[in-house]
Design an enzyme around this catalytic site. Structure first.
Site, short mmCIF file in Angstrom:
data_model
loop_
_atom_site.label_atom_id
_atom_site.label_comp_id
_atom_site.label_asym_id
_atom_site.label_seq_id
_atom_site.Cartn_x
_atom_site.Cartn_y
_atom_site.Cartn_z
CD GLU A 295 -2.72 -1.24 2.49
OE1 GLU A 295 -3.93 -1.44 2.36
OE2 GLU A 295 -2.17 -1.10 3.59
C1 NGO Z 1 -3.95 -4.87 4.96
C2 NGO Z 1 -3.01 -3.69 5.22
C3 NGO Z 1 -2.76 -3.48 6.72
C4 NGO Z 1 -4.06 -3.54 7.49
C5 NGO Z 1 -4.76 -4.86 7.22
C6 NGO Z 1 -6.07 -4.95 7.97
C7 NGO Z 1 -1.83 -5.48 4.49
C8 NGO Z 1 -0.73 -6.33 4.02
N1 NGO Z 1 -1.80 -4.15 4.57
O1 NGO Z 1 -3.00 -5.97 4.90
O2 NGO Z 1 -2.13 -2.23 6.89
O3 NGO Z 1 -3.78 -3.45 8.87
O4 NGO Z 1 -5.00 -5.03 5.85
O5 NGO Z 1 -6.76 -6.13 7.71
#
Ligand code: NGO
Length: 484
Positions: A295
């Site tokens: 992200e």
């Molecule tokens: C995503 C995000 C995290 C969140 C999570 C919550 C990943 C790999 N990045 O997973 O920052 O905490 O969802 O479910």
């Protein structure tokens, strides 16, 4: 639980009662002391641990023998496999290596049943070894900080189900949880917040080493993650020189994702990465350092590729193999890099391409393995962006079939992440992890051919006694017929 490869009952009953001794020698001795601790906590009995041939209590023959034998098992068991055989008078666990004995001890612990004359174990023979070499649990200690005793508890509970990797998500926008000598404000300032208004916290290096050693006693490898280039607000707030405009953002205690990034164009960014991953490598006997990579929504794809490629090289230069969330497959990967898939789709072309080039894949599909998803509409904790995950959903899937185009030979295993946006207490961690962690553990350990929902659901209900004895605050999932 997880279901063993092969179980052949023989009708006998072994009884753990006063007068029973534990015999072991060489490498098995330490596991024998571990077993004695387990038996003490379950049965209250203090069992003597001796080398074979040594003097028994009061010169009398022991009332029964539990033998741990390292090094003589059949080679097909591998380093974590074990054989357990029990008759009226003798219970033997054998394995090639101590790791296998520790896995066998977990099986023995689950087999202990209280009876009128002691704790009994049904007789028979078990041969058992894991389907996948990587079986992980991830704890997010960044969104909420969990001090060392809580992490020790998580290790104890993971070990019960033969989990062998503990991934610690050590840094995120809301907090930096590991002391770095060359950048002390990361922990002292960047660690003093968490989601909401809690005090945060961080591990000193001594505390972190204590976690690593405690895990190692359970043959669990700690995988530390410093999430870059995104999810870095705590670092940017601590050191303005890491931002592109030289201005430190305020610290952050919300739950949004995707807004922060290290500055790709500044050379100090790479000195920072080298210092941080260098100090982390020194704290890490295990082979992996996790670089995050998820992200990074503020970077162009070129910028993203530059920093992810350099981060991998830095990790490799410190002698470790990089792991990254699957977005890193958009960058050029080193041959040793592992890709952790956290999507919900059955198609991920870049992950398939990485697997085709030989990069190992860890399967953490969010709609199956994310322990932070709500069980159902009524769950008081958890998120629901990947849907609700009931026990059956966590159980009934195949890590080799989930992603089309991924070479089955490249799947290193499975990991269940537990993100902590909604969780700040160990009791809440337990509630989300149990019973689903047992489901994921079986998916990762047991051969596909012995996995069966109805059979699993029955065995899962049978775990409740152990969980109650250990004080695990599990979710009594309605699809399981829990004993009263
Ligand atoms: C995503 C995000 C995290 C969140 C999570 C919550 C990943 C790999 N990045 O997973 O920052 O905490 O969802 O479910």
């Amino acid at each position: 639980m997880p279901r063993p490869v092969e179980v052949v009952p023989n009708g006998d009953t072994f009884t753990v009662a006063p007068g029973v001794e534990i015999h072991a020698h060489g490498e098995a001795m330490e596991v024998a002391r571990y077993l004695a601790g387990v038996l003490r906590s379950v049965t209250g009995l203090e069992m003597p641990v001796r080398a074979p041939g040594g003097e028994s209590a009061g010169g009398n023959a022991p009332a029964g023998l539990i033998r741990l034998v390292a090094g003589t098992a059949d080679a097909r068991l591998g380093l974590e496999g074990y054989a357990l055989s029990a008759t009226e008078s003798d219970l033997t666990i054998s394995a090639l290596a101590p790791a296998g004995l520790v896995r066998g001890v977990q099986t023995l612990r689950q087999l202990l049943t209280p009876g009128p004359t002691g704790w009994t174990v049904p007789g028979g023979h078990i041969r058992d070894y894991p389907r996948f070499p990587y079986r992980g649990l991830m704890l997010d200690v960044a969104r909420h900080f969990f001090p060392v005793p809580a992490v020790r508890r998580v290790i104890d509970l993971a070990a019960l189900y033969k989990i062998n990797h503990l991934h610690l998500h050590l840094t995120d926008d809301q907090g930096w949880r590991i002391a770095i000598d060359k950048w002390p404000r990361l922990a002292s300032y960047g660690g003093a917040t968490e989601v909401g208004c809690g005090p945060g916290g961080f591990y000193t290096k001594a505390e972190y080493r204590e976690i690593v050693e405690y895990a190692a006693r359970h043959f669990i490898t700690v995988v530390p993650e410093v999430d870059i280039p995104g999810h870095t607000n705590a670092a940017l707030a601590s050191y303005p020189e890491l931002t592109c405009d030289g201005v430190a953002p305020p610290r952050y205690t919300g739950v949004e994702v995707g807004f922060s990034s290290l500055c790709v164009g500044k050379e100090i960014t790479y000195r920072f990465l080298d210092d941080v991953f260098g100090e982390l490598a020194e704290l890490t006997p295990g082979p992996y350092l996790h670089i995050g990579g998820d992200e990074a929504k503020t970077l162009s794809s070129d910028e993203y590729a530059v920093i992810v490629e350099r981060a991998q090289e830095i990790v490799a230069a410190h002698g470790k193999a990089p792991i990254g969330w699957h977005e890193i497959a958009a960058a050029k990967l080193l041959p040793a890099s592992l890709v952790q898939y956290w999507g919900v789709e059955h198609v991920a072309e870049q992950v398939a391409a990485a697997s085709a080039s030989g990069n190992p894949v860890i399967m953490s599909p969010a709609n199956r393995t994310y322990l932070d998803m709500k069980y159902d509409e009524a769950s008081p904790l958890g998120l629901s962006w990947a849907g609700h995950i009931d026990v059956r959903t966590a159980y009934e899937w195949d890590p080799l079939a989930f992603l089309s185009g991924v070479d089955p030979g490249s799947v290193a295993g499975v990991e269940a992440p537990l993100w902590t946006e909604t969780v700040s207490e160990i009791a809440e961690v337990e509630y989300l992890a149990f019973p689903r962690l047992a489901a994921i553990a079986e998916v990762a350990w047991s051969p596909a051919a012995v996995q069966d929902w109805t059979d699993f659901a029955g065995r899962l209900a049978g775990q409740a006694r152990l969980w109650r004895a250990l004080g695990i605050r599990f979710f009594p999932a309605p699809e399981i017929r829990w004993p009263a």
